[in-house]
Design a protein around this motif. Structure first.
Motif, PDB file in Angstrom:
ATOM      1  N   HIS A  17       0.852  -1.192   0.000  1.00 34.47           N
ATOM      2  CA  HIS A  17       0.000   0.000   0.000  1.00 34.47           C
ATOM      3  C   HIS A  17       0.890   1.245   0.000  1.00 34.47           C
ATOM      4  N   PRO A  18       1.530   1.565  -1.114  1.00 32.21           N
ATOM      5  CA  PRO A  18       2.495   2.685  -1.152  1.00 32.21           C
ATOM      6  C   PRO A  18       1.897   4.044  -0.842  1.00 32.21           C
ATOM      7  N   ASP A  19       0.578   4.188  -0.951  1.00 29.08           N
ATOM      8  CA  ASP A  19      -0.058   5.481  -0.680  1.00 29.08           C
ATOM      9  C   ASP A  19      -0.447   5.654   0.781  1.00 29.08           C
ATOM     10  N   TRP A  20      -0.249   4.642   1.619  1.00 32.44           N
ATOM     11  CA  TRP A  20      -0.621   4.754   3.026  1.00 32.44           C
ATOM     12  C   TRP A  20       0.389   5.598   3.791  1.00 32.44           C
ATOM     13  N   SER A  21      -0.102   6.361   4.749  1.00 32.29           N
ATOM     14  CA  SER A  21       0.756   7.176   5.608  1.00 32.29           C
ATOM     15  C   SER A  21       1.386   6.298   6.690  1.00 32.29           C
ATOM     16  N   PRO A  22       2.437   6.783   7.368  1.00 29.11           N
ATOM     17  CA  PRO A  22       2.998   6.033   8.498  1.00 29.11           C
ATOM     18  C   PRO A  22       1.952   5.730   9.567  1.00 29.11           C
ATOM     19  N   ALA A  23       1.043   6.681   9.816  1.00 30.63           N
ATOM     20  CA  ALA A  23       0.005   6.464  10.832  1.00 30.63           C
ATOM     21  C   ALA A  23      -0.937   5.335  10.426  1.00 30.63           C
ATOM     22  N   ALA A  24      -1.293   5.268   9.142  1.00 25.07           N
ATOM     23  CA  ALA A  24      -2.182   4.204   8.664  1.00 25.07           C
ATOM     24  C   ALA A  24      -1.499   2.845   8.780  1.00 25.07           C
ATOM     25  N   ILE A  25      -0.206   2.784   8.470  1.00 29.27           N
ATOM     26  CA  ILE A  25       0.546   1.529   8.582  1.00 29.27           C
ATOM     27  C   ILE A  25       0.626   1.101  10.043  1.00 29.27           C
ATOM     28  N   LYS A  26       0.896   2.048  10.911  1.00 29.49           N
ATOM     29  CA  LYS A  26       0.940   1.744  12.351  1.00 29.49           C
ATOM     30  C   LYS A  26      -0.405   1.227  12.830  1.00 29.49           C
ATOM     31  N   SER A  27      -1.479   1.868  12.392  1.00 27.71           N
ATOM     32  CA  SER A  27      -2.820   1.444  12.758  1.00 27.71           C
ATOM     33  C   SER A  27      -3.087   0.017  12.298  1.00 27.71           C
ATOM     34  N   ALA A  28      -2.701  -0.295  11.070  1.00 22.87           N
ATOM     35  CA  ALA A  28      -2.932  -1.642  10.531  1.00 22.87           C
ATOM     36  C   ALA A  28      -2.240  -2.700  11.377  1.00 22.87           C
ATOM     37  N   ILE A  29      -1.024  -2.403  11.823  1.00 23.01           N
ATOM     38  CA  ILE A  29      -0.266  -3.361  12.641  1.00 23.01           C
ATOM     39  C   ILE A  29      -0.907  -3.529  14.013  1.00 23.01           C
ATOM     40  N   LEU A  30      -1.308  -2.411  14.634  1.00 22.90           N
ATOM     41  CA  LEU A  30      -1.850  -2.469  15.988  1.00 22.90           C
ATOM     42  C   LEU A  30      -3.219  -3.138  16.047  1.00 22.90           C
ATOM     43  N   THR A  31      -4.112  -2.763  15.143  1.00 25.24           N
ATOM     44  CA  THR A  31      -5.508  -3.216  15.247  1.00 25.24           C
ATOM     45  C   THR A  31      -5.721  -4.657  14.797  1.00 25.24           C
ATOM     46  N   THR A  32      -4.709  -5.262  14.184  1.00 29.68           N
ATOM     47  CA  THR A  32      -4.846  -6.653  13.729  1.00 29.68           C
ATOM     48  C   THR A  32      -3.962  -7.610  14.524  1.00 29.68           C
ATOM     49  N   SER A  33      -3.316  -7.106  15.567  1.00 29.72           N
ATOM     50  CA  SER A  33      -2.405  -7.945  16.344  1.00 29.72           C
ATOM     51  C   SER A  33      -3.181  -8.978  17.160  1.00 29.72           C
ATOM     52  N   ASP A  34      -2.474 -10.032  17.560  1.00 33.31           N
ATOM     53  CA  ASP A  34      -3.078 -11.110  18.347  1.00 33.31           C
ATOM     54  C   ASP A  34      -3.038 -10.764  19.827  1.00 33.31           C
ATOM     55  N   ALA A  35      -4.190 -10.841  20.492  1.00 35.89           N
ATOM     56  CA  ALA A  35      -4.280 -10.508  21.912  1.00 35.89           C
ATOM     57  C   ALA A  35      -3.933 -11.688  22.810  1.00 35.89           C
ATOM     58  N   VAL A  36      -3.704 -12.863  22.212  1.00 35.48           N
ATOM     59  CA  VAL A  36      -3.340 -14.065  22.964  1.00 35.48           C
ATOM     60  C   VAL A  36      -2.061 -14.646  22.371  1.00 35.48           C
ATOM     61  N   ASN A  37      -1.450 -15.596  23.092  1.00 34.63           N
ATOM     62  CA  ASN A  37      -0.231 -16.211  22.578  1.00 34.63           C
ATOM     63  C   ASN A  37      -0.549 -17.335  21.598  1.00 34.63           C
ATOM     64  N   SER A  38       0.465 -18.050  21.151  1.00 37.39           N
ATOM     65  CA  SER A  38       0.290 -19.060  20.102  1.00 37.39           C
ATOM     66  C   SER A  38      -0.549 -20.254  20.546  1.00 37.39           C
ATOM     67  N   THR A  39      -0.727 -20.435  21.863  1.00 32.79           N
ATOM     68  CA  THR A  39      -1.537 -21.548  22.368  1.00 32.79           C
ATOM     69  C   THR A  39      -2.944 -21.096  22.764  1.00 32.79           C
ATOM     70  N   GLY A  40      -3.234 -19.788  22.556  1.00 34.45           N
ATOM     71  CA  GLY A  40      -4.549 -19.263  22.920  1.00 34.45           C
ATOM     72  C   GLY A  40      -4.635 -18.757  24.338  1.00 34.45           C
ATOM     73  N   GLY A  41      -3.508 -18.765  25.053  1.00 34.61           N
ATOM     74  CA  GLY A  41      -3.490 -18.281  26.431  1.00 34.61           C
ATOM     75  C   GLY A  41      -3.079 -16.826  26.523  1.00 34.61           C
ATOM     76  N   SER A  42      -2.968 -16.334  27.738  1.00 27.73           N
ATOM     77  CA  SER A  42      -2.599 -14.932  27.968  1.00 27.73           C
ATOM     78  C   SER A  42      -1.145 -14.682  27.593  1.00 27.73           C
ATOM     79  N   ILE A  43      -0.876 -13.521  27.052  1.00 22.30           N
ATOM     80  CA  ILE A  43       0.504 -13.097  26.811  1.00 22.30           C
ATOM     81  C   ILE A  43       1.122 -12.755  28.163  1.00 22.30           C
ATOM     82  N   LEU A  44       2.340 -13.235  28.410  1.00 19.29           N
ATOM     83  CA  LEU A  44       2.995 -13.062  29.696  1.00 19.29           C
ATOM     84  C   LEU A  44       4.082 -11.997  29.624  1.00 19.29           C
ATOM     85  N   ASN A  45       4.374 -11.389  30.777  1.00 13.45           N
ATOM     86  CA  ASN A  45       5.475 -10.431  30.843  1.00 13.45           C
ATOM     87  C   ASN A  45       6.775 -11.152  31.182  1.00 13.45           C
ATOM     88  N   GLU A  46       7.840 -10.382  31.429  1.00 13.26           N
ATOM     89  CA  GLU A  46       9.151 -11.002  31.678  1.00 13.26           C
ATOM     90  C   GLU A  46       9.198 -11.782  32.984  1.00 13.26           C
TER      91      GLU A  46
END
Length: 222
Positions: A17-46
């Protein structure tokens, strides 16, 4: 290693999408991210505990979905300039933007919480706090999205309108979000999410309500 990985995903989206702005690209990455880990469980901190919004961000990047997000939250130069006017005034605008055609007199002042970010950060309060957002349709021309809110019982989120109907690509729709908390948490943030759901896409925005520090509302987080 997050930086090179996300940079690669951003470059991939820009090539598609060469016509997209940096903000639109950032939005696309954030709003489609996975809220759980690869096994379907909660994402953990360090510490191997359930991660908060400030630990995990919007979630794990999903490049395939980010390439076709359905909707994006876009921000232009005038939006950022309006924010600088609210924060720093004309002197700040002249120093940062360096564009003589932009002056605070001719720009609406935009508070930090009202910037058109795909994430929503509000002060934790029992009174209703309102933010406004605009989404741009980058998916199929004729598409209807319905809102889905996922929050704990202590957090009340109302969205108006509850349905967005698009008739063409590139069309923009505005909506407002009213957030309030039934139960105050002095030193604890409260988190949830708001999603716009169509037959083909889920566009998810994290919501974070944060206690005021020194009487000031929290700054938005990217």
């Amino acid at each position: 290693m997050a930086t090179p990985h996300v940079s690669g995903v951003a470059a991939l989206i820009k090539s598609l999408h060469p016509d997209w702005s940096p903000a639109a690209i950032k939005s696309a990455i954030l709003t489609t991210s996975d809220a759980v880990n690869s096994t379907g469980g909660s994402i953990l901190n360090e510490q191997h505990r359930k991660a908060s919004a400030y630990d995990r961000g919007a979630g794990h990047v999903n490049p395939r979905r980010a390439a076709d997000p359905g909707l994006v939250y876009d921000i232009g130069v005038r939006d950022y300039a309006g924010y600088i006017c609210w924060l720093l005034g004309d002197d700040g605008l002249a120093t940062i933007v360096r564009n003589s055609s932009l002056t605070c007199k001719n720009l609406p002042k935009v508070k930090d919480v009202q910037l058109n970010y795909p994430t929503i950060t509000v002060p934790l309060t029992t009174s209703s706090f309102t933010v406004r957002r605009t989404v741009t349709n980058v998916g199929p021309a004729a598409t209807t999205y319905k809102v889905k809110v996922d929050t704990p019982k202590s957090l009340r989120v109302r969205v108006s309108p509850k349905k967005l109907v698009f008739s063409k690509a590139g069309e923009k729709k505005r909506f407002k979000v009213l957030v309030s908390c039934h139960k105050m948490h002095k030193h604890k943030l409260v988190q949830g999410s708001l999603s716009w759901v169509s037959e083909e896409h889920v566009v998810r925005s994290p919501i974070v309500a944060v206690p005021k520090v020194g009487g000031h509302a929290p700054a938005p987080w990217p």
